[in-house]
Design a protein around this motif. Structure first.
Motif, PDB file in Angstrom:
ATOM      1  N   MET A   1      32.709  23.986   4.261  1.00  0.00           N
ATOM      2  CA  MET A   1      33.129  22.345   3.279  1.00  0.00           C
ATOM      3  C   MET A   1      32.207  22.487   2.071  1.00  0.00           C
ATOM      4  O   MET A   1      32.777  21.988   1.331  1.00  0.00           O
ATOM      5  N   LEU A   2      30.696  22.839   2.529  1.00  0.00           N
ATOM      6  CA  LEU A   2      29.940  21.863   1.884  1.00  0.00           C
ATOM      7  C   LEU A   2      30.741  23.563   0.210  1.00  0.00           C
ATOM      8  O   LEU A   2      30.117  22.824  -0.707  1.00  0.00           O
ATOM      9  N   TRP A   3      30.774  24.528   0.921  1.00  0.00           N
ATOM     10  CA  TRP A   3      31.092  25.328  -0.099  1.00  0.00           C
ATOM     11  C   TRP A   3      32.482  25.128  -0.693  1.00  0.00           C
ATOM     12  O   TRP A   3      32.635  25.713  -2.161  1.00  0.00           O
ATOM     13  N   GLY A   4      32.756  24.066   0.060  1.00  0.00           N
ATOM     14  CA  GLY A   4      34.544  23.719  -0.645  1.00  0.00           C
ATOM     15  C   GLY A   4      35.393  24.649  -0.004  1.00  0.00           C
ATOM     16  O   GLY A   4      36.917  24.355  -0.490  1.00  0.00           O
ATOM     17  N   TRP A   5      35.495  25.122   0.818  1.00  0.00           N
ATOM     18  CA  TRP A   5      36.840  25.994   2.309  1.00  0.00           C
ATOM     19  C   TRP A   5      36.957  24.306   2.458  1.00  0.00           C
ATOM     20  O   TRP A   5      36.119  23.392   2.851  1.00  0.00           O
ATOM     21  N   THR A   6      38.049  25.009   2.716  1.00  0.00           N
ATOM     22  CA  THR A   6      38.945  23.972   4.073  1.00  0.00           C
ATOM     23  C   THR A   6      38.216  24.138   5.275  1.00  0.00           C
ATOM     24  O   THR A   6      37.808  24.804   5.906  1.00  0.00           O
ATOM     25  N   LEU A   7      38.749  23.039   6.353  1.00  0.00           N
ATOM     26  CA  LEU A   7      38.664  22.671   7.341  1.00  0.00           C
ATOM     27  C   LEU A   7      38.817  24.215   8.297  1.00  0.00           C
ATOM     28  O   LEU A   7      37.993  24.075   8.633  1.00  0.00           O
ATOM     29  N   GLY A   8      39.829  24.293   8.648  1.00  0.00           N
ATOM     30  CA  GLY A   8      40.216  26.112   8.866  1.00  0.00           C
ATOM     31  C   GLY A   8      39.457  26.803   8.152  1.00  0.00           C
ATOM     32  O   GLY A   8      39.023  27.223   9.593  1.00  0.00           O
ATOM     33  N   ALA A   9      39.339  26.677   7.871  1.00  0.00           N
ATOM     34  CA  ALA A   9      38.085  28.217   7.259  1.00  0.00           C
ATOM     35  C   ALA A   9      36.591  27.688   7.677  1.00  0.00           C
ATOM     36  O   ALA A   9      36.582  29.049   8.425  1.00  0.00           O
ATOM     37  N   GLY A  10      36.631  26.310   7.784  1.00  0.00           N
ATOM     38  CA  GLY A  10      35.307  26.581   7.731  1.00  0.00           C
ATOM     39  C   GLY A  10      35.174  26.566   9.641  1.00  0.00           C
ATOM     40  O   GLY A  10      33.571  26.989   9.806  1.00  0.00           O
ATOM     41  N   ILE A  11      36.065  26.310  10.794  1.00  0.00           N
ATOM     42  CA  ILE A  11      35.985  26.108  11.806  1.00  0.00           C
ATOM     43  C   ILE A  11      36.172  27.856  12.490  1.00  0.00           C
ATOM     44  O   ILE A  11      35.319  28.214  13.601  1.00  0.00           O
ATOM     45  N   VAL A  12      36.748  28.420  11.579  1.00  0.00           N
ATOM     46  CA  VAL A  12      36.585  29.723  11.733  1.00  0.00           C
ATOM     47  C   VAL A  12      35.447  30.742  11.198  1.00  0.00           C
ATOM     48  O   VAL A  12      35.220  31.653  12.467  1.00  0.00           O
ATOM     49  N   LEU A  13      34.769  30.281  10.573  1.00  0.00           N
ATOM     50  CA  LEU A  13      33.229  30.921  10.210  1.00  0.00           C
ATOM     51  C   LEU A  13      32.807  30.532  11.060  1.00  0.00           C
ATOM     52  O   LEU A  13      32.043  30.988  12.098  1.00  0.00           O
ATOM     53  N   GLY A  14      32.720  29.433  11.803  1.00  0.00           N
ATOM     54  CA  GLY A  14      31.567  28.486  12.396  1.00  0.00           C
ATOM     55  C   GLY A  14      31.373  29.358  14.058  1.00  0.00           C
ATOM     56  O   GLY A  14      30.912  29.304  14.891  1.00  0.00           O
ATOM     57  N   LEU A  15      32.758  29.552  14.367  1.00  0.00           N
ATOM     58  CA  LEU A  15      33.631  30.145  15.613  1.00  0.00           C
ATOM     59  C   LEU A  15      33.277  31.693  15.837  1.00  0.00           C
ATOM     60  O   LEU A  15      31.953  31.791  16.363  1.00  0.00           O
ATOM     61  N   CYS A  16      33.136  32.510  14.157  1.00  0.00           N
ATOM     62  CA  CYS A  16      32.523  33.919  14.464  1.00  0.00           C
ATOM     63  C   CYS A  16      30.983  33.608  14.455  1.00  0.00           C
ATOM     64  O   CYS A  16      30.400  34.590  14.871  1.00  0.00           O
ATOM     65  N   LEU A  17      30.349  32.862  13.513  1.00  0.00           N
ATOM     66  CA  LEU A  17      28.868  32.884  13.186  1.00  0.00           C
ATOM     67  C   LEU A  17      28.211  32.295  14.878  1.00  0.00           C
ATOM     68  O   LEU A  17      26.904  32.407  15.180  1.00  0.00           O
ATOM     69  N   SER A  18      29.341  31.913  15.404  1.00  0.00           N
ATOM     70  CA  SER A  18      28.475  30.737  16.896  1.00  0.00           C
ATOM     71  C   SER A  18      28.214  31.960  18.217  1.00  0.00           C
ATOM     72  O   SER A  18      27.541  31.337  19.022  1.00  0.00           O
TER      73      SER A  18
END
Length: 595
Positions: free
Chosen positions: A108-125
């Motif tokens: 979200m700091l990069w300007g992505w949406t909440l949905g994009a952030g959740i998917v990215l966070g799950l992928c990296l977790s």
């Protein structure tokens, strides 16, 4: 060429380059997975002059996902997971939650949406179980307590990702995505209703598969295995895994991945699960290679130059952030520092589930394409460095173990918690051995040791014979065969002793002998009584299986028919001897006259 060879070209280019780069990776002591991803990068759509058909590769990759998930289910052990539940379940759930939150905030700091952030966070977790198992194998640490805790932790992560794959389509529009094909997902009737419908479908599918599956699927596998055809057995495994995956998507609207996972879980309960895993492994490996190649084809190498800060942030979370989170979670739960360090090293990478989830996120418009490139770059670097993470872990554990004060504070003070996990693992192992022993007959080698008549058969033929043999047991004094009964089976003695009563004679038979075959060969009723003298175990061949074995293996037929003929002649001679003895006894009796 006069015909389209795009599919063949995709196979050829993918396999050849995957082999070359996989071999190079292996020589560099890296997982071959790194080479497969690099092969995809080389032939990807962003690399000039070497463009393969990404659409076809993507469909082949779907098969790879199905077989990957089938393999996960086939090796999934509820008992092993429950043995490490005290640390793996709360630890993995907590670590996924914290890492996902950090990844979401970062995006979200990069300007992505909440949905994009959740998917990215799950992928990296999450991390790759495949990569972890290879690292543990190199250290002979898979069966250690810390090694099994790390594997259990990643299995919980895999299960969590399976759940995410199921729920993400229902939540896509609520998170700012779109449904492929122009559908509306949950927009027409609300997110909660859509989520509820999805959960009901998954529950219905799971109930049907887990209720009907254990009764039907192992039976199908056993019937196919009894034919002795390796290709038919492999085809049956492929048909069940892909068929259930496709059927689950068509009938229940759940993902291919979930259907394949459930198929593997059900077959895991079969006594043929090991054979199923062995026979399907080449297919799993082949399509898994194409899956990783297709992921690499979507990688944009320029992301390294265009977004170096984003890539640095991703690597920081994968290599350091997750490890610190896992270490902290383990220590908070009261387990030794060495366990936390081991789990931290295991989590310092990402793998196949991250790619699957990222692809789904892009398909539903939740995450921009550069997200997959960031994840893939992070995977390439983190998997490459993972072996060094374990070197660092071994060094840190060595330091703690060599200093009495640190050892007492961080190891010995928490040893009881880990000892309880070790005890649970031992109980799970013992129960697994008991279950295996309950269903076990003999190995192909033991079959020959007990019954030399099967020595002429090839190992694969002996496996087929064993599939026809049914275990049977008898208590001392139990009548196994009654004279005059209709013949229904032949018995091979693997342990104990029996007494055969025929024509007034009593014959004892021990391990390695067999009985009951004469009536099957002649088609006549039983001519003898057979009683167990000891706690006895047998391998039983029913009439149909007996005829099938004799038809299929002429050498065995000749031996059994010859043995039956000899026994029949022996019984006839003994009966005649008994009659002569009886006559002689009558001739010697006094006639009442005193003579």
């Amino acid at each position: 060429m006069p015909h389209d060879v795009t599919l063949i070209a995709t196979f050829a280019v993918g396999f050849v380059l995957a082999f070359i780069f996989g071999y190079i990776a292996n020589r560099l002591r890296l997982p071959p997975l790194v080479g497969y991803l690099i092969a995809g990068v080389v032939i990807g759509v962003f690399t000039p002059d070497l463009v393969a058909n990404a659409a076809i590769a993507g469909q082949l990759a779907e098969i790879g996902v199905i077989l990957l998930m089938f393999g996960v289910g086939l090796h999934f052990s509820v008992a092993d997971l429950m043995a490490v539940r005290r640390i793996a379940i709360p630890g993995a759930v907590g670590q996924i939650g914290i890492a996902t939150a950090i990844g979401t905030a970062m995006a979200m700091l990069w300007g992505w949406t909440l949905g994009a952030g959740i998917v990215l966070g799950l992928c990296l977790s999450v991390a790759s179980t495949v990569v972890l198992l290879k690292a543990l194998e190199e250290r002979n640490a898979i069966q250690t307590t810390n090694g099994r805790v790390a594997v259990g932790w990643l299995i919980v992560e895999d299960l969590a990702m399976v759940l995410v794959l199921v729920l993400l389509p229902a939540l896509a529009e609520a998170l700012g995505g779109t449904v492929p094909g122009g559908g509306h997902g949950g927009a027409d009737h609300g997110v909660l209703v859509s989520l509820g419908i999805t959960l009901v479908k998954v529950a219905a599918f799971g109930a049907i598969v887990l209720t009907v599956g254990p009764r039907v699927m192992p039976w199908i596998l056993r019937q196919v295995a009894r034919t002795g055809s390796r290709e038919l057995f492999t085809l049956s495994v492929l048909a069940l895994s892909v068929g259930i995956a496709y059927g689950s998507a068509e009938l229940f609207g759940v993902s291919f991945a979930l259907g394949a996972f459930f198929a593997g879980v059900v077959l895991n309960e079969s006594d043929l699960s090991h054979k199923a895993a062995t026979n399907s492994l080449p297919l799993q490996d082949a399509f898994a290679v194409l899956f990783f190649v297709s992921v690499g084809m979507l990688f944009d190498p320029t992301i390294v130059v265009r977004e170096p800060m984003m890539l640095a942030a991703v690597l920081l979370l994968i290599l350091i952030g997750k490890s610190i989170i896992a270490l902290g979670v383990v220590m908070v739960m009261g387990f030794p520092l060495s366990t936390g360090i081991y789990v931290a090293a295991a989590l310092a990478q990402v793998g196949e589930f991250s790619f699957i989830l990222a692809g789904l996120g892009i398909a539903y418009g939740l995450m921009p394409p550069e997200g997959l490139s960031l994840i893939l770059a992070g995977a390439l670097i983190s998997i490459t460095l993972n072996q060094f993470a374990f070197v660092v872990a071994d060094g840190l554990n060595g330091v703690v173990g060599s200093r009495p004060r640190l050892r007492e504070r961080f190891e010995e003070a928490h040893a009881a918690r880990l000892a309880q996990v070790a005890a649970d693992l031992e109980v799970a192992r013992a129960r697994a051995e008991e279950r295996a022993a309950a269903h076990r007959t003999l190995s192909p080698e033991e079959l020959v040791d007990h019954f030399p008549m099967f020595g002429s058969l090839a190992p694969e033929q002996r496996e087929v014979v064993l599939l026809h043999l049914q275990p049977h047991a008898a208590q001392p004094g139990e009548r196994i065969i009654h004279r005059g009964d209709e013949a229904d089976a032949a018995y091979f003695i693997s342990a104990g002793e029996v007494e055969v009563s025929v024509g007034g004679q009593h014959i004892r038979l021990g391990p390695g002998n067999f009985f009951g075959e004469m009536a099957l060969v002649s088609g006549q009723p039983r001519s003898a009584d057979v009683t167990a003298l000891d706690y006895s175990r047998f391998l039983k061949l029913t009439t149909g299986d007996f005829d099938e074995i004799l038809r299929r293996y002429p050498d065995i037929r000749a031996q059994i028919v010859d043995q039956a003929a000899k026994r029949e002649e022996m019984n006839r001679l003994r009966a005649e001897q008994a009659v002569e003895a009886a006559k002689g006894a009558l001739g010697d009796e006094p006639d009442g006259t005193g003579r």
